[in-house]
Scaffold this motif. Structure first.
Motif, short mmCIF file in Angstrom:
data_model
loop_
_atom_site.label_atom_id
_atom_site.label_comp_id
_atom_site.label_asym_id
_atom_site.label_seq_id
_atom_site.Cartn_x
_atom_site.Cartn_y
_atom_site.Cartn_z
N VAL A 50 9.29 8.79 -3.67
CA VAL A 50 8.59 8.19 -2.53
C VAL A 50 9.19 6.85 -2.10
O VAL A 50 9.82 6.15 -2.89
CB VAL A 50 7.07 7.99 -2.80
CG1 VAL A 50 6.37 9.28 -3.14
CG2 VAL A 50 6.82 6.95 -3.87
N ASP A 51 8.99 6.55 -0.82
CA ASP A 51 9.33 5.23 -0.27
C ASP A 51 8.04 4.49 0.02
O ASP A 51 7.12 5.05 0.63
CB ASP A 51 10.10 5.37 1.05
CG ASP A 51 11.46 5.99 0.87
OD1 ASP A 51 11.91 6.06 -0.29
OD2 ASP A 51 12.05 6.39 1.88
N SER B 203 -0.28 12.27 1.27
CA SER B 203 1.07 12.35 1.85
C SER B 203 1.34 11.18 2.78
O SER B 203 0.42 10.62 3.38
CB SER B 203 1.23 13.64 2.64
OG SER B 203 1.17 14.73 1.76
N ALA B 204 2.62 10.84 2.94
CA ALA B 204 3.05 9.79 3.86
C ALA B 204 2.88 10.29 5.29
O ALA B 204 2.94 11.50 5.52
CB ALA B 204 4.50 9.45 3.61
N PRO B 205 2.68 9.41 6.27
CA PRO B 205 2.46 7.98 6.09
C PRO B 205 0.97 7.68 5.87
O PRO B 205 0.12 8.30 6.51
CB PRO B 205 2.93 7.41 7.43
CG PRO B 205 2.68 8.48 8.43
CD PRO B 205 2.75 9.79 7.70
N LYS C 147 7.14 7.56 2.73
CA LYS C 147 7.78 8.89 2.58
C LYS C 147 7.38 9.50 1.26
O LYS C 147 7.27 8.77 0.26
CB LYS C 147 9.31 8.74 2.65
CG LYS C 147 10.03 9.95 3.20
CD LYS C 147 11.51 9.74 3.27
CE LYS C 147 12.24 10.53 2.22
NZ LYS C 147 13.68 10.20 2.19
N GLY C 148 7.14 10.79 1.24
CA GLY C 148 6.83 11.49 0.00
C GLY C 148 5.34 11.65 -0.23
O GLY C 148 4.52 11.42 0.66
N LYS D 100 11.57 2.13 -3.71
CA LYS D 100 11.66 3.58 -3.89
C LYS D 100 11.18 3.90 -5.30
O LYS D 100 11.49 3.16 -6.23
CB LYS D 100 13.11 4.02 -3.73
CG LYS D 100 13.61 3.93 -2.30
CD LYS D 100 15.06 4.32 -2.20
CE LYS D 100 15.39 4.79 -0.81
NZ LYS D 100 14.82 6.10 -0.47
N THR E 96 9.10 3.88 10.42
CA THR E 96 7.89 4.59 9.98
C THR E 96 6.73 3.60 9.86
O THR E 96 5.61 3.89 10.29
CB THR E 96 8.11 5.26 8.60
OG1 THR E 96 9.36 5.92 8.63
CG2 THR E 96 7.01 6.23 8.27
N THR F 49 15.02 3.19 8.81
CA THR F 49 14.13 4.34 8.93
C THR F 49 12.74 4.00 8.39
O THR F 49 11.73 4.33 9.01
CB THR F 49 14.72 5.54 8.13
OG1 THR F 49 16.11 5.54 8.32
CG2 THR F 49 14.12 6.83 8.57
N MET F 50 12.72 3.35 7.21
CA MET F 50 11.44 2.95 6.62
C MET F 50 10.67 2.04 7.58
O MET F 50 9.47 2.19 7.77
CB MET F 50 11.70 2.16 5.33
CG MET F 50 12.05 3.00 4.12
SD MET F 50 12.39 1.87 2.75
CE MET F 50 11.93 2.84 1.34
#
Lengths: 267, 267
Positions: B133-134, B106-108, B85-86, B63, B35, B31-32
């Protein structure tokens, strides 16, 4: 002497035209070319790479007479332009047409390079030859297809962009509004490409006062004092700054005295 | 059903540990990774190129729990960091330690990318995880040796740098000092990385007044009016701006009314 014989030989063999136009042109191009290779954008490139580049990239060498326009504000930036010799003038106007700011840039330097990529690919300022100048330009397409193949060129270009970005970031953070004197300096520092050198600001005194949020009278008083100190030269609807860096140093000294006096008051 | 047979088969063949740690980790990384590839820096890269890059470039997936520091102001920037993320918080301090400005990103998004090249290669702000967050980072060395081989990556990066440079240039030119209200907005716009989103300014009212060259009382009055209009939230030594863009729009409207009233007075 051999050298005389050599010239007698080529005089007999070659047309007169060759001596009048071709050789001088070759000499000029050679000098321009040497200056070009000394610029930060090409620093670190080996002779091999330079030979490769020159073989594939078309360099547009051009000479401009003093007073002629080199690049015009609003025109698309499709080439990377190098100022090789002489001095140019950058003319920038604010969006409300309240003032015109003129800056003077000396060779060697890059011209309007931050309009080459990104979203806004039009020149922000108009560039005019202040003296007779030598300029060379490289089409954007050659940057993408040829120059970009060279690690050092890519790194140099990215460093130049990053440096300018960091300079602008610093300026945004250094902004002060504490008093009239510093506002005048900061107004210039915010808008000038280079924080040094001669600048001319074409502005009506009442517009200047409105922009920096002071009265016409106090701005006029302050500029007159700065003129007495030799930091600006006042003309009708124009303020000339012989060297912005001197004005910047003056501001720093002024702020030090200012905060010193404030401390005394607070004690 | 086949799917059940498949799972029975792998349950028998593989360790339980595989289901608890390895598969979830693989899913998260996948998933990461997806993104990451959607970010502007990689836009336009073909599948072939992406496979090549991933084969050679080490991606550090990480993370962070809410509250932990991701990157610290002053530390050298040796990697390109992506927020996947996050939400993170940027904390920046002026050189005189008069105020702390907090921004929320905020991401991305890319994190602190303009410290990667140029002269100032240290982070200007401290970046903290605001939520969990990632993040993924790529060492600078891989940018130079691998990513730079891809035309599209190089062009994307240069466009991102040029865009930010043009944004900063615009902000420097849009600076006004005409009245208290616009000074407060401009003070923030000059220093914030993004001209929108939530911001928190930790500052003593007298320092704020001194920086923008106004009295403590008039700044306090103005901020109270802005609070009534729902544009800021006042706390002890802190001004929160729920969305800087709303304050910016308010400033533009304010300036229009201001110049309209001026015209009426002048008539």
């Amino acid at each position: 002497m051999n050298i005389i014989k050599f010239y007698q030989y080529i005089c007999n063999e070659l047309e007169l035209d060759y001596f009048i136009t071709v050789i001088p042109k070759m000499v000029v191009m050679e000098t321009m070319y040497e200056t070009l290779l000394k610029m930060p954008l090409f620093q670190g490139l080996g002779e091999d790479e330079i030979t490769k580049i020159v073989g594939k990239v078309k360099l547009h060498f051009q000479k401009y007479k003093a007073g002629s326009v080199i690049l015009r504000s609003g025109d698309p930036c499709n080439e990377l332009t190098f100022l090789l010799k002489g001095e140019i003038m950058l003319e920038s106007t604010d969006k409300d047409n309240n003032f015109v700011l003129k800056e003077f840039q000396s060779a060697p330097d890059l011209v309007g390079f931050y309009s080459l990529f990104g979203i806004k690919t039009c020149y922000f300022s108009t560039y005019t030859a202040e003296t007779d100048v030598d300029v060379v330009s490289i089409d954007k397409s050659f940057i993408l297809t040829e120059l970009d193949k060279h690690d050092i060129f890519r790194l140099n270009f990215r460093n130049i962009l990053s440096n300018r970005l960091q300079q602008f970031h610093d300026r945004l953070w250094q902004f002060t509004y504490s008093c009239l004197e510093t506002k005048i300096v900061d107004f210039l520092l915010a808008r000038c490409e280079k924080p040094y050198g001669k600048k001319q600001l074409k502005i009506k005194m009442e517009d200047f006062a409105a922009i920096i949020g002071e009265t016409r009278l106090s701005v006029s008083k302050c500029l007159n004092q700065l003129e007495k100190d030799g930091l600006v030269i006042l003309r009708r609807t124009e303020v000339e700054i012989p060297d912005l860096n001197l004005l910047k140093l003056w501001k720093e000294k002024f702020l030090m005295t200012f905060s010193h006096n404030k401390e005394i008051v607070n004690e």
